[in-house]
Design a protein around this motif. Sequence first.
Motif, mmCIF file in Angstrom:
data_model
loop_
_atom_site.group_PDB
_atom_site.id
_atom_site.type_symbol
_atom_site.label_atom_id
_atom_site.label_comp_id
_atom_site.label_asym_id
_atom_site.label_seq_id
_atom_site.Cartn_x
_atom_site.Cartn_y
_atom_site.Cartn_z
ATOM 1 N N ASP A 51 0.916 -1.173 -0.085
ATOM 2 C CA ASP A 51 0.083 0.043 -0.099
ATOM 3 C C ASP A 51 1.068 1.278 -0.060
ATOM 4 O O ASP A 51 0.755 2.188 -0.722
ATOM 5 C CB ASP A 51 -0.907 0.143 1.161
ATOM 6 C CG ASP A 51 -1.806 -1.142 1.389
ATOM 7 O OD1 ASP A 51 -2.028 -1.902 0.406
ATOM 8 O OD2 ASP A 51 -2.224 -1.455 2.596
ATOM 9 N N LYS A 52 2.096 1.387 0.906
ATOM 10 C CA LYS A 52 2.810 2.507 0.969
ATOM 11 C C LYS A 52 3.720 2.498 -0.266
ATOM 12 O O LYS A 52 3.764 3.911 -0.798
ATOM 13 C CB LYS A 52 3.665 2.236 2.099
ATOM 14 C CG LYS A 52 3.053 2.518 3.495
ATOM 15 C CD LYS A 52 3.457 3.476 4.379
ATOM 16 C CE LYS A 52 2.558 4.047 5.415
ATOM 17 N NZ LYS A 52 2.354 3.251 6.459
ATOM 18 N N SER A 71 -4.874 3.793 3.637
ATOM 19 C CA SER A 71 -4.332 3.951 2.539
ATOM 20 C C SER A 71 -5.370 4.327 1.446
ATOM 21 O O SER A 71 -5.026 5.091 0.565
ATOM 22 C CB SER A 71 -3.296 2.577 2.061
ATOM 23 O OG SER A 71 -4.225 1.749 1.392
ATOM 24 N N ASP A 97 -0.961 3.872 8.851
ATOM 25 C CA ASP A 97 -2.077 2.654 8.800
ATOM 26 C C ASP A 97 -2.986 2.461 9.970
ATOM 27 O O ASP A 97 -2.363 2.779 11.122
ATOM 28 C CB ASP A 97 -1.085 1.257 8.728
ATOM 29 C CG ASP A 97 -0.746 1.265 7.109
ATOM 30 O OD1 ASP A 97 -1.289 1.538 6.393
ATOM 31 O OD2 ASP A 97 0.465 0.343 7.148
#
Length: 547
Positions: free
Chosen positions: A303-304, A338, A452
């Motif tokens: 996600d990051k 996210s 998160d």
Amino acid sequence: MDYAAIDQISRADYPNNNLKDIQYGTAGFRMRAELIPHVVYRMAILSILRSKFFNGAAIGLMITASHNEEPDNGIKIVDPAGEMLEADWEKIATEFARVPDSELIEKIKEIIREKNIDENAPALIVIGRDTRESGVSLSQAAIKPIEFMKAVVKDFGVITTPQLHYLVVCINTKELYGVATIEGYFDKLSSAFKKSQTVEDKIVKKLNYKNEVYVDAANGVGAFAAEKFKEQLNNFLNINVFNNGDGKLNYKCGADFVKIHQAPPLNNPSKPYLKCASIDGDADRLVYYYVDEKNEFNLFDGDKIAILIVSYLKELIEASGLSIKLGLVQTAYANGASTNYVTEILKVPVAFTKTGVKHLHHRAQQFDIGVYFEANGHGTAIIKDEIVKMIREFVSDKNVSSQQRCAMTELSNFIDIINQAVGDALSDMLLVETILYAKDWDIVTWKQCYSDFPNKQLKVKVVDRNIIKTTDAERKCTSPIGLQDKIDQLVSQYPKGRSFVRPSGTEDIIRVYIECQNQMDVDKLAAQVALAVHEYAGGVGEKPIVP
Ligand code: G16
């Protein structure tokens, strides 16, 4: 086609183990290595038929069980565009793997008939394998049917999964995509990476970016690839490889371990704030992390990485003034924070699909530039051919401002670092480094983008994982009856709670995902949902204990 020989080898050397429930899963077939030889032999036959179906286009066969334990192995078929096998043929693959020995030849003839395949058409198979010991004899099984089916084989031996996808695309595009050799792969990515740092306007002193990364190679094939990049990127990026093959494959290391345990791998360098990356057993997943001075672990999962790429692309597209539709594709595992960040802050659309690169890839193709990432670190970006063409033309257009040209030159270079065929841990690492370099960010600055929601993933063993059926991009389960109601009731007790369960397509387990506003809630809800799965879906072994 020499049917008698195909039949004889099948019965003598690769008899069906009578595994009735095997199926072409999330990424092909995976099981204990000793059970799979006949499946590999049969998938080679099927790949040849597939290649003949496309009148000789190269089809890839990768022998790997990726993130699974060392004793497992697996096989997957790569389609001519470098994509995962088409869904319709996945079904055929499952049937073909299950058919009794006595019906094998009849089944081959049936596929030929139904798919209208010219038996005499040429066929080309590209084979690769990861470092598992069992891969040696399995690749022999894959080569066996070639001579009886008038096919040609290119066996590249030990390579990463993304390298195999790359080779298939290169061969089928007559090398428009790149040179169809392993050297060609390294040269393409390395030179694009170096170029991105030598564009004139970008050569400014970097105050924060550190051109050093520590790579946990999961003791797999990615170690060779990382070492090769280290050699080629000398002075541009200092790559320090650990878990480079001396230890057990994927054992307490690699992207899957780091993501699931949210902890550093074995042999992690002890210095705080080192920028580290973990890849998996066949080098198609990537996560980054660092450990701070308080020994706290900070993870940058798929996600990051996706957000870093999307935000960078968005900046370049805006600076160029071009109208390009950018989008992100995620799965249910994507952290809610996210998704919020991309939709609310970056204002980029997000689409959801089921787990499995094949699903994300196809959805991403609907955007001009589609970025897709699974939270576990699988992902890449794909750009429509006409958009690539437009960008390249724009770079040489004399009427654009220097700021616009600069943005498009950067984008054009960036495109060459992407392995568009499939998510590629090492190509993705070069993308991350390119962006951090361009933004002059250290790893702590990257961390500050967003936080998160606390989350957890568990595995629950059950008698038959196929009892769990899901819908709504795997966010709801429809079977066994009552399980989803129970999960809904449990989740409703936790503010901002979220949970779903689904059968893994690569391991014999049920995956449980939980997200809440604090870690205590996550731990409690995780145990409760795991217990519900155990009770409703026929859990094996001890029941999970709810704190
Ligand atoms: C494969 C697939 C991924 C998927 C992963 C886990 O990865 O390519 O898309 O996320 O399996 O799948 P599941 O949750 O169904 O077990 P890999 O790295 O194992 O090849």
